[in-house]
Write an enzyme that holds these catalytic residues in place. Structure first.
Site, PDB file in Angstrom:
ATOM      1  N   ASP A  48     -11.122  66.975 -28.045  1.00 38.11           N
ATOM      2  CA  ASP A  48     -11.041  67.033 -29.493  1.00 38.11           C
ATOM      3  C   ASP A  48     -12.082  68.049 -29.975  1.00 38.11           C
ATOM      4  O   ASP A  48     -13.155  68.168 -29.392  1.00 38.11           O
ATOM      5  CB  ASP A  48     -11.329  65.648 -30.087  1.00 38.11           C
ATOM      6  CG  ASP A  48     -11.231  65.652 -31.595  1.00 38.11           C
ATOM      7  OD1 ASP A  48     -10.255  66.211 -32.119  1.00 38.11           O
ATOM      8  OD2 ASP A  48     -12.138  65.109 -32.248  1.00 38.11           O
ATOM      9  N   THR A  50     -13.758  68.554 -33.177  1.00 32.59           N
ATOM     10  CA  THR A  50     -14.905  68.081 -33.944  1.00 32.59           C
ATOM     11  C   THR A  50     -15.637  66.977 -33.199  1.00 32.59           C
ATOM     12  O   THR A  50     -15.041  65.980 -32.794  1.00 32.59           O
ATOM     13  CB  THR A  50     -14.452  67.567 -35.317  1.00 32.59           C
ATOM     14  OG1 THR A  50     -13.700  68.578 -35.970  1.00 32.59           O
ATOM     15  CG2 THR A  50     -15.653  67.193 -36.170  1.00 32.59           C
ATOM     16  N   ASP A 285     -14.048  61.159 -30.796  1.00 32.71           N
ATOM     17  CA  ASP A 285     -15.057  60.356 -31.489  1.00 32.71           C
ATOM     18  C   ASP A 285     -14.525  59.672 -32.745  1.00 32.71           C
ATOM     19  O   ASP A 285     -15.230  58.877 -33.350  1.00 32.71           O
ATOM     20  CB  ASP A 285     -16.269  61.213 -31.858  1.00 32.71           C
ATOM     21  CG  ASP A 285     -15.916  62.311 -32.857  1.00 32.71           C
ATOM     22  OD1 ASP A 285     -14.710  62.590 -33.029  1.00 32.71           O
ATOM     23  OD2 ASP A 285     -16.833  62.885 -33.469  1.00 32.71           O
TER      24      ASP A 285
END
Length: 525
Positions: A48, A50, A285
């Site tokens: 991912d 970010t 996250d």
């Protein structure tokens, strides 16, 4: 007792536990023992953007003056706008970090609104300034629009800065008719400083990298290029991905960067890669990563991420350090490679014990070892060496086919050891030696062959491995020299002829053991 590879369970668990403890010292929490070796088997790593590749913060990337404005004038206006907002958003905070407050007197200010897509402030003697989306603030100008498109294609977030000499109508939420372009403000995601080196390491180790994000494909591709992801020239818009699982698998396998990906699409993309036989790890996250983390072969969550991601992940990086992953990979490789070596030892022991028992049973002869003697052989040729091998450093690439490879080594090697020992035992017993002397000769022979097996599985040989085998051999010699050792293990010094027979059997059996793995490997190729 000799047929049961009992120590394999202990040393396997010990190796896993040592790996978990080593990761815990680096602030990586493994939820299960098997988590240590999962990443070592991974061949596709989905990232991912970010929080994984980027820090999640925005950084100022530059100014491009417009309409004859100077860069100094644009920088002063930006600094004043950032200082005019008492609670700046991340964008204004990034601008404020790059441009100081010029000290302009603020007459009126309007904070940024996602509905308006701009913020404004009126400064005494400097007019009204707006900062916001280029398509809202800038006039229709093909040249400026082309510059905005170029910067957006390079993954930057573009804002427009305009100035108006008149405040306009009384409504502060409306735009004045006359707005003069001052500059394009360029912002970008902050890439973690060590991410390029880390991703380069994974690429060198043969892992495929896939960047999967909900952001614009061009932005994701630009960040991926800055992070060193291979084949990141363009990003695929996930809204154009096919719904058919087979077509989706081909598309995902053939590209590296995907933007505008929904949570359900992330999950489908992980499943598509798994359907092609890949072992997939997923990092994330946020809540939007939960489905993919849960279905991946190994889910990796950041410690600062959502509670849901930490709950479903097998590995949690408590300090958010992406640089811990290479250490996880090394620990996993150490565990797998060392367990394979230890398994070779114990399965070989089971193989020669079964064959010896079968041969003795067919002939109706006394068993060639007493239980104490089997303990002596197992301790010096398997148990103690296996302990050191299970904890040894080894970061070599993990190959598929663990069980077939172990069996290809252990079965022919065990057969060679069993036949050499049996021939030695029967040859000595057929002479003038007593049963105790024949058993002692068989013990010496099988122990020597066990040390040959130890050296064979320890390749590539290192000094400490040679020293380990030498120490085990010297330990047995010490047992034979000491009267207490001979009495306890019921060993009788055999006649000279038995020594010669043992030496010949060890030589022939040792050659067969050394050649067996090579022959089986050649047959597989």
């Amino acid at each position: 007792v000799a047929m049961v590879p009992d120590g394999l369970v202990l040393l396997t668990s010990l190796s896993f536990i040592v790996g978990v403890v080593a990761l815990a010292r680096r602030q990586a929490l493994a939820k299960e023992l098997a988590s240590v070796e999962l990443l070592a088997r991974v061949d596709v790593l989905c990232l991912d953007k970010t929080g994984t590749i980027t820090t999640g913060e925005i950084s100022f990337a530059g100014l491009e003056p417009l309409g004859g404005s100077s860069e100094q004038d644009a920088a002063s206006a930006l600094g004043a706008l950032a200082a005019a907002d008492p609670s700046p958003n991340p964008t204004l905070a990034a601008i404020a970090a790059a441009h100081g407050d010029p000290g302009w007197q603020v007459d009126d200010a309007l904070p940024f609104s996602s509905a308006r897509k701009w913020a404004s402030a009126t400064f005494e003697g400097h007019g009204l300034h707006h900062l916001g989306a280029p398509d809202i603030l800038l006039p229709d100008d093909d040249e400026i629009s082309a510059r905005v498109t170029v910067h957006a294609g390079e993954g930057r977030r573009v804002l427009a800065l305009t100035r108006s000499d008149a405040v306009g109508d009384s409504d502060p939420g409306s735009l004045p008719a006359e707005r003069h372009p001052v500059a394009l403000v360029l912002l970008e995601d902050t890439v973690k400083p060590d991410v390029r080196e880390i991703l380069g390491y994974f690429v060198e180790q043969g892992l495929e990298l896939k960047v999967i994000s909900g952001d614009h494909p061009a932005t994701v591709a630009a960040v991926a290029r800055r992070a060193g992801v291979p084949d990141a020239e363009t990003g695929i818009d996930a809204r154009t991905l096919p719904g058919d699982p087979n077509e989706l698998a081909d598309m995902v396998d053939g590209h590296a960067v995907f933007g505008r990906v929904t949570p359900h699409q992330k999950r489908a993309m992980v499943e598509a890669l798994q359907s092609l036989g890949h072992t997939v790890a997923m990092t994330g996250d946020g809540v939007n990563d939960v489905l993919a983390l849960k279905d991946a072969d190994m889910g990796i969550a950041m410690g600062s991420g959502s509670e849901a991601t930490r709950a479903v992940a097998q590995l949690v990086l408590l300090d958010d350090r992406f640089g811990t992953l290479p250490r996880v990979l090394d620990e996993g490789r150490r565990v797998i490679n060392n367990i394979e070596r230890v398994a070779n030892l114990f399965i070989t022991k089971a193989a020669y014990a079964i064959l010896l028992t079968a041969l003795i049973g067919l002939l109706g002869a006394p068993f060639p070892f007493l239980p104490k003697q089997l303990t002596l052989i197992g301790t010096f040729s398997i148990g103690v060496p296996g302990f050191f091998l299970a904890l040894a450093p080894d970061t070599s690439l993990v190959r598929k086919g663990f069980l077939p490879r172990v069996l290809r080594f252990s079965l022919p090697t065990g057969v060679a050891a069993a036949i050499a020992t049996f021939v030695c035992y029967e040859s000595v017993r057929a002479g003038e030696a007593t049963l105790a002397e024949a058993r002692t000769t068989a013990t010496m022979t099988l122990l020597a062959l066990g040390l040959v097996i130890l050296l064979s599985i320890s390749r590539p040989l290192r000094r400490w491995k040679l020293g380990l085998a030498l120490a085990m051999g010297c330990s047995y010699v010490l047992v034979m020299v000491l009267e207490t050792g001979r009495d306890f293990f019921e060993l009788d010094s055999p006649p000279t002829a038995a020594w010669v027979i043992s030496a010949v059997c060890v030589a022939v059996g040792g050659i067969a053991i050394a050649m067996a793995p090579r022959l089986t490997d050649r047959s597989v190729r």
